[in-house]
Motif scaffolding. Structure first.
Motif, PDB file in Angstrom:
ATOM      1  N   SER A  11       0.858  -1.183   0.000  1.00  0.00           N
ATOM      2  CA  SER A  11       0.000   0.000   0.000  1.00  0.00           C
ATOM      3  C   SER A  11       0.899   1.238   0.000  1.00  0.00           C
ATOM      4  O   SER A  11       2.113   1.141   0.212  1.00  0.00           O
ATOM      5  N   GLY A  12       0.305   2.404  -0.208  1.00  0.00           N
ATOM      6  CA  GLY A  12       1.075   3.644  -0.137  1.00  0.00           C
ATOM      7  C   GLY A  12       1.733   3.813   1.223  1.00  0.00           C
ATOM      8  O   GLY A  12       2.886   4.247   1.322  1.00  0.00           O
ATOM      9  N   TYR A  13       1.010   3.461   2.270  1.00  0.00           N
ATOM     10  CA  TYR A  13       1.566   3.546   3.630  1.00  0.00           C
ATOM     11  C   TYR A  13       2.788   2.634   3.775  1.00  0.00           C
ATOM     12  O   TYR A  13       3.802   3.035   4.339  1.00  0.00           O
ATOM     13  N   GLU A  14       2.689   1.413   3.268  1.00  0.00           N
ATOM     14  CA  GLU A  14       3.818   0.476   3.367  1.00  0.00           C
ATOM     15  C   GLU A  14       5.011   0.958   2.540  1.00  0.00           C
ATOM     16  O   GLU A  14       6.162   0.790   2.955  1.00  0.00           O
ATOM     17  N   ILE A  15       4.737   1.561   1.387  1.00  0.00           N
ATOM     18  CA  ILE A  15       5.818   2.120   0.569  1.00  0.00           C
ATOM     19  C   ILE A  15       6.529   3.213   1.353  1.00  0.00           C
ATOM     20  O   ILE A  15       7.758   3.268   1.389  1.00  0.00           O
ATOM     21  N   LYS A  16       5.763   4.082   1.989  1.00  0.00           N
ATOM     22  CA  LYS A  16       6.350   5.154   2.808  1.00  0.00           C
ATOM     23  C   LYS A  16       7.212   4.567   3.916  1.00  0.00           C
ATOM     24  O   LYS A  16       8.344   5.004   4.148  1.00  0.00           O
ATOM     25  N   LYS A  17       6.695   3.571   4.597  1.00  0.00           N
ATOM     26  CA  LYS A  17       7.427   2.960   5.707  1.00  0.00           C
ATOM     27  C   LYS A  17       8.730   2.311   5.221  1.00  0.00           C
ATOM     28  O   LYS A  17       9.775   2.450   5.849  1.00  0.00           O
ATOM     29  N   MET A  18       8.668   1.609   4.092  1.00  0.00           N
ATOM     30  CA  MET A  18       9.865   0.949   3.566  1.00  0.00           C
ATOM     31  C   MET A  18      10.903   1.965   3.086  1.00  0.00           C
ATOM     32  O   MET A  18      12.099   1.698   3.141  1.00  0.00           O
ATOM     33  N   ASP A  71      13.928   9.239   1.380  1.00  0.00           N
ATOM     34  CA  ASP A  71      12.694   9.141   2.168  1.00  0.00           C
ATOM     35  C   ASP A  71      11.639   9.923   1.400  1.00  0.00           C
ATOM     36  O   ASP A  71      11.698  11.148   1.337  1.00  0.00           O
ATOM     37  N   ILE A  72      10.706   9.219   0.786  1.00  0.00           N
ATOM     38  CA  ILE A  72       9.700   9.889  -0.029  1.00  0.00           C
ATOM     39  C   ILE A  72       8.463  10.211   0.807  1.00  0.00           C
ATOM     40  O   ILE A  72       8.105   9.478   1.713  1.00  0.00           O
ATOM     41  N   SER A  73       7.832  11.319   0.469  1.00  0.00           N
ATOM     42  CA  SER A  73       6.658  11.766   1.220  1.00  0.00           C
ATOM     43  C   SER A  73       5.390  11.199   0.595  1.00  0.00           C
ATOM     44  O   SER A  73       5.376  10.800  -0.569  1.00  0.00           O
ATOM     45  N   PHE A  74       4.309  11.199   1.393  1.00  0.00           N
ATOM     46  CA  PHE A  74       3.018  10.777   0.864  1.00  0.00           C
ATOM     47  C   PHE A  74       2.610  11.669  -0.309  1.00  0.00           C
ATOM     48  O   PHE A  74       1.967  11.220  -1.239  1.00  0.00           O
ATOM     49  N   GLY A  75       3.013  12.945  -0.273  1.00  0.00           N
ATOM     50  CA  GLY A  75       2.705  13.883  -1.347  1.00  0.00           C
ATOM     51  C   GLY A  75       3.380  13.525  -2.660  1.00  0.00           C
ATOM     52  O   GLY A  75       2.956  13.990  -3.716  1.00  0.00           O
ATOM     53  N   SER A  76       4.417  12.699  -2.597  1.00  0.00           N
ATOM     54  CA  SER A  76       5.089  12.209  -3.805  1.00  0.00           C
ATOM     55  C   SER A  76       4.623  10.806  -4.167  1.00  0.00           C
ATOM     56  O   SER A  76       4.547  10.455  -5.342  1.00  0.00           O
ATOM     57  N   ILE A  77       4.331  10.009  -3.158  1.00  0.00           N
ATOM     58  CA  ILE A  77       3.984   8.602  -3.382  1.00  0.00           C
ATOM     59  C   ILE A  77       2.687   8.460  -4.174  1.00  0.00           C
ATOM     60  O   ILE A  77       2.658   7.786  -5.212  1.00  0.00           O
ATOM     61  N   TYR A  78       1.622   9.082  -3.707  1.00  0.00           N
ATOM     62  CA  TYR A  78       0.306   8.841  -4.317  1.00  0.00           C
ATOM     63  C   TYR A  78       0.189   9.380  -5.747  1.00  0.00           C
ATOM     64  O   TYR A  78      -0.334   8.678  -6.619  1.00  0.00           O
ATOM     65  N   PRO A  79       0.690  10.581  -6.050  1.00  0.00           N
ATOM     66  CA  PRO A  79       0.647  11.015  -7.451  1.00  0.00           C
ATOM     67  C   PRO A  79       1.502  10.122  -8.370  1.00  0.00           C
ATOM     68  O   PRO A  79       1.114   9.835  -9.502  1.00  0.00           O
TER      69      PRO A  79
END
Length: 89
Positions: free
Chosen positions: A17-24, A35-43
């Protein structure tokens, strides 16, 4: 490594998930890169899905919000290899 390539690499290791990607990217085995932000991950995930590089399915969890789980496609694997051929900027 850019955000796009990092997300593809994470999804090559396992669907997430996006959350798991952020955590990894911040705490896990990929934290060495960026370290990527949620603002970069979802788009980025939305663009990758539009381009056919990742697939998305929804998991329903009672009492919790639905989770979008992403997995890499064969086309995405080829894009990952291509992305890794270029030296980091």
């Amino acid at each position: 490594m850019n955000v796009r390539t990092l997300i593809l690499a994470i999804l090559r290791a396992k669907e997430a998930s996006g959350y798991e990607i952020k955590k990894m990217s911040s705490e896990g085995p990929f934290s060495y890169f960026i370290d990527i932000s949620f603002g970069s991950i979802y788009p980025t995930l939305a663009r990758l899905e539009q381009e056919g590089l990742v697939d998305c399915r929804v998991e329903h969890h009672p009492g919790k919000p639905d989770a979008k789980i992403y997995s890499i496609t064969e086309k995405g694997c080829a894009e990952l290899v291509e992305g890794l051929r270029h030296p980091p900027q």
